[in-house]
Enzyme design. Structure first.
Site, PDB file in Angstrom:
ATOM      1  N   THR A  33       9.763  -0.042  -6.822  1.00  0.00           N
ATOM      2  CA  THR A  33       9.269   0.782  -6.089  1.00  0.00           C
ATOM      3  C   THR A  33       9.373   2.423  -6.905  1.00  0.00           C
ATOM      4  O   THR A  33      10.158   2.361  -7.757  1.00  0.00           O
ATOM      5  CB  THR A  33       9.776   1.221  -4.869  1.00  0.00           C
ATOM      6  OG1 THR A  33       8.983   1.918  -3.804  1.00  0.00           O
ATOM      7  CG2 THR A  33      11.167   1.549  -4.819  1.00  0.00           C
ATOM      8  N   ASN A  48       9.661  -9.426  -6.775  1.00  0.00           N
ATOM      9  CA  ASN A  48      10.481  -8.802  -7.860  1.00  0.00           C
ATOM     10  C   ASN A  48       9.430  -9.297  -9.077  1.00  0.00           C
ATOM     11  O   ASN A  48       8.574  -9.828  -9.161  1.00  0.00           O
ATOM     12  CB  ASN A  48      12.002  -9.433  -8.171  1.00  0.00           C
ATOM     13  CG  ASN A  48      11.942 -11.205  -8.190  1.00  0.00           C
ATOM     14  OD1 ASN A  48      10.977 -11.589  -8.362  1.00  0.00           O
ATOM     15  ND2 ASN A  48      13.056 -11.608  -7.840  1.00  0.00           N
ATOM     16  N   ASP A  56       6.530   4.277   4.940  1.00  0.00           N
ATOM     17  CA  ASP A  56       7.264   2.639   4.876  1.00  0.00           C
ATOM     18  C   ASP A  56       7.454   2.134   6.136  1.00  0.00           C
ATOM     19  O   ASP A  56       7.046   0.742   6.380  1.00  0.00           O
ATOM     20  CB  ASP A  56       8.626   3.010   4.306  1.00  0.00           C
ATOM     21  CG  ASP A  56       8.742   3.286   3.008  1.00  0.00           C
ATOM     22  OD1 ASP A  56       7.782   2.909   2.176  1.00  0.00           O
ATOM     23  OD2 ASP A  56       9.908   3.985   2.508  1.00  0.00           O
ATOM     24  N   HIS A  59      16.347   1.411  -2.884  1.00  0.00           N
ATOM     25  CA  HIS A  59      15.571  -0.014  -2.739  1.00  0.00           C
ATOM     26  C   HIS A  59      16.279  -0.934  -3.831  1.00  0.00           C
ATOM     27  O   HIS A  59      16.350  -2.082  -3.781  1.00  0.00           O
ATOM     28  CB  HIS A  59      14.259   0.294  -3.105  1.00  0.00           C
ATOM     29  CG  HIS A  59      13.168   0.392  -1.838  1.00  0.00           C
ATOM     30  ND1 HIS A  59      12.876  -0.441  -1.269  1.00  0.00           N
ATOM     31  CD2 HIS A  59      12.597   1.669  -1.283  1.00  0.00           C
ATOM     32  CE1 HIS A  59      12.060  -0.031  -0.001  1.00  0.00           C
ATOM     33  NE2 HIS A  59      12.076   1.377  -0.186  1.00  0.00           N
ATOM     34  N   HIS A  77     -36.099 -19.323 -16.032  1.00  0.00           N
ATOM     35  CA  HIS A  77     -35.994 -18.400 -14.678  1.00  0.00           C
ATOM     36  C   HIS A  77     -37.393 -17.833 -14.149  1.00  0.00           C
ATOM     37  O   HIS A  77     -37.673 -17.964 -13.022  1.00  0.00           O
ATOM     38  CB  HIS A  77     -35.301 -17.009 -15.223  1.00  0.00           C
ATOM     39  CG  HIS A  77     -33.834 -17.365 -15.274  1.00  0.00           C
ATOM     40  ND1 HIS A  77     -33.158 -18.333 -16.029  1.00  0.00           N
ATOM     41  CD2 HIS A  77     -32.789 -16.597 -14.703  1.00  0.00           C
ATOM     42  CE1 HIS A  77     -31.900 -18.164 -16.145  1.00  0.00           C
ATOM     43  NE2 HIS A  77     -31.626 -17.447 -15.097  1.00  0.00           N
ATOM     44  N   GLN A  88      14.076   6.427  -2.006  1.00  0.00           N
ATOM     45  CA  GLN A  88      13.284   5.277  -2.744  1.00  0.00           C
ATOM     46  C   GLN A  88      14.450   4.504  -3.798  1.00  0.00           C
ATOM     47  O   GLN A  88      14.411   3.266  -4.168  1.00  0.00           O
ATOM     48  CB  GLN A  88      12.290   5.790  -3.695  1.00  0.00           C
ATOM     49  CG  GLN A  88      11.055   6.246  -2.725  1.00  0.00           C
ATOM     50  CD  GLN A  88      10.577   4.898  -1.874  1.00  0.00           C
ATOM     51  OE1 GLN A  88      10.224   4.071  -2.205  1.00  0.00           O
ATOM     52  NE2 GLN A  88      10.738   5.272  -0.567  1.00  0.00           N
ATOM     53  N   GLU A 119       3.101   4.865  -7.113  1.00  0.00           N
ATOM     54  CA  GLU A 119       3.030   4.308  -5.698  1.00  0.00           C
ATOM     55  C   GLU A 119       2.937   5.346  -4.738  1.00  0.00           C
ATOM     56  O   GLU A 119       2.107   5.223  -3.697  1.00  0.00           O
ATOM     57  CB  GLU A 119       4.079   3.272  -5.675  1.00  0.00           C
ATOM     58  CG  GLU A 119       4.168   2.560  -4.412  1.00  0.00           C
ATOM     59  CD  GLU A 119       5.269   1.704  -4.424  1.00  0.00           C
ATOM     60  OE1 GLU A 119       5.260   0.658  -3.587  1.00  0.00           O
ATOM     61  OE2 GLU A 119       6.275   1.921  -5.021  1.00  0.00           O
TER      62      GLU A 119
END
Length: 438
Positions: free
Chosen positions: A242, A219, A367, A267, A426, A264, A333
């Site tokens: 999601t 979360n 999924d 969720h 260097h 979705q 996503e």
């Protein structure tokens, strides 16, 4: 129930459209969550195990006797697992291992000049912490998606953390423990939230060895903890709620589109479901289907809240070209392509965590059992970031090996560039190797 955003004709009218702001997105404020998370992480760093136990009692209502789950409890969870669920998890693991095994990189040696080589070695992170969320659902699939690529990369030490459940006797959900057993993971901690990430990052003397990298979804407080702890440990991404976008035309089946948007939305109340289409008839049909499906699904209140939220919507566009521009700006996503010539359209997509092509490749397949990884970038970060993979757990290290002749040949080049940058020492580091010759 779901709002509409009509972009048709606006380009022709001369408007300049910023699709990033026009397409809905969940209102997530990780910065605000940082203020709540900072004292939690500081407390774990300073007081260790005592802080973890107190925070777990406060947030999860569980009084822990020990944070690590006993091996017997892990074994018992597998022993009592529903055989059908076990078979499904084993198939998910098998498919994920097939895909992720092909992601392993090989070392490459380049001969720059005779006697001078640069080898890129791919070295796995030594120890990782894998976070598996609890909350509104149970996610044994996230155990699979985190563990399989880490194992394929060759990570030697894996620790899984997942919130304790009061109804499970203060242990993580038994299906999560069973998934760990199937994957051979023996180090599991009954700790969730920001305190779990702090515990993994800082370690606890005599209890938890600190990790080098933390991965896994969670979360907004988990995302905030990742942001705060970045630098103490590596992280994969700051995952948000999601999201699914569906790019569809008149050939799409509205029942498929609606079912995938609902899948979705179940969720989280903040989950985003977005349809982008050039067909008003499809938009109407999907809206009607959404109403029917939201009434009949198990988590109807959660689904309705997500679909009615400002993060969800139906975007009407002039044509598929504009639709592609919209979904690229949104950088979902999960992106489904349900159009004519879906394979060709999908090849034109630039920004998405994962792309699902055609009517028979729904997001829910990814999924669980497509073989792909479902830990994916959210909140538009797919514009610059990838999903979890074997590469997440590998570090590319350049190994430089030049002999005397090869160094001598390039010495003047190095000295010249060092002087150009006003870093003469260097150049002197090169000259020192040949001083005996002057």
């Amino acid at each position: 129930m779901i709002r509409r955003i009509d972009l048709r004709g606006r380009l022709a009218a001369g408007e300049s459209l910023d699709y990033r702001t026009l397409v809905p997105r969940a209102p997530i404020d990780v910065e605000a969550a940082l203020e709540a998370v900072r004292p939690i992480c500081d407390d774990v760093r300073q007081r260790g195990l005592a802080a973890v136990k107190e925070l777990t009692l406060r947030f999860d209502g569980v009084e822990l006797e020990q944070v690590r789950v006993a091996q017997g409890d892990i074994d018992d969870a597998l022993g009592t697992l529903d055989p059908r669920v076990r078979a499904a998890l084993e198939e998910s693991i098998r498919r994920a291992r097939l895909v992720h095994a092909d992601q392993r990189r090989t070392d490459t040696t380049t001969t720059v000049v005779a006697g001078g080589t640069v080898t890129e070695r791919w070295i796995p992170v030594r120890r990782v912490g894998l976070y598996v969320p609890g909350g509104l659902a149970v996610y044994p699939s996230s155990v699979v998606m985190n563990v399989v690529p880490a194992q394929a990369a060759g990570v030697q030490s894996l620790a899984v953390a997942s919130p304790p459940q009061a109804r499970a006797g203060g242990l993580p959900h038994p299906t999560i423990l069973a998934a760990c057993a199937l994957l051979g993971v023996t180090e599991v901690y009954a700790v969730g939230g920001a305190q779990a990430l702090a515990m993994l990052a800082y370690g606890i003397d005599g209890e938890v060895e600190p990790v080098d990298l933390v991965t896994g979804p969670g979360n907004v407080y988990v995302a905030a903890a990742k942001r705060l702890l970045r630098g103490v440990v590596g992280i994969d991404a700051e995952a948000g709620p999601t999201e699914i976008a569906v790019l569809a035309d008149a050939t799409a089946d509205p029942r498929h589109v609606a079912a995938d948007l609902v899948s979705q939305a179940e969720h989280d109340p903040l989950a985003a479901s977005v349809l982008v289409t050039d067909s008003e008839a499809l938009a109407d049909a999907v809206t009607a289907e959404l109403d029917l499906r939201a009434k009949s699904t198990k988590h109807d209140e959660r689904v309705r809240t997500a679909l009615a939220g400002e993060q969800s919507g139906i975007v009407l566009v002039d044509d598929l070209a504009q639709g592609l521009a919209v979904v690229d700006a949104y950088a979902a996503e999960h992106l489904e392509i349900q159009t004519r010539d879906a394979t060709l359209v999908a090849q034109r997509v630039r920004n998405a965590g994962a792309v699902f092509v055609g009517p028979w490749s729904p997001v829910s397949l990814g999924d669980y059992a497509a073989g792909s990884n479902h830990v994916l970038p959210t909140g538009g970060s797919a514009r610059h970031s990838s999903g979890l993979s074997v590469q997440t757990f590998l570090r590319g290290v350049h190994v430089v090996e030049y002999d005397e002749t090869a160094l001598r040949a390039v010495a003047d080049t190095v000295r010249t560039l060092a002087d150009a940058e006003d870093l003469p020492a260097h150049g002197e580091a090169i000259t020192a190797r040949f001083e005996d010759e002057t």
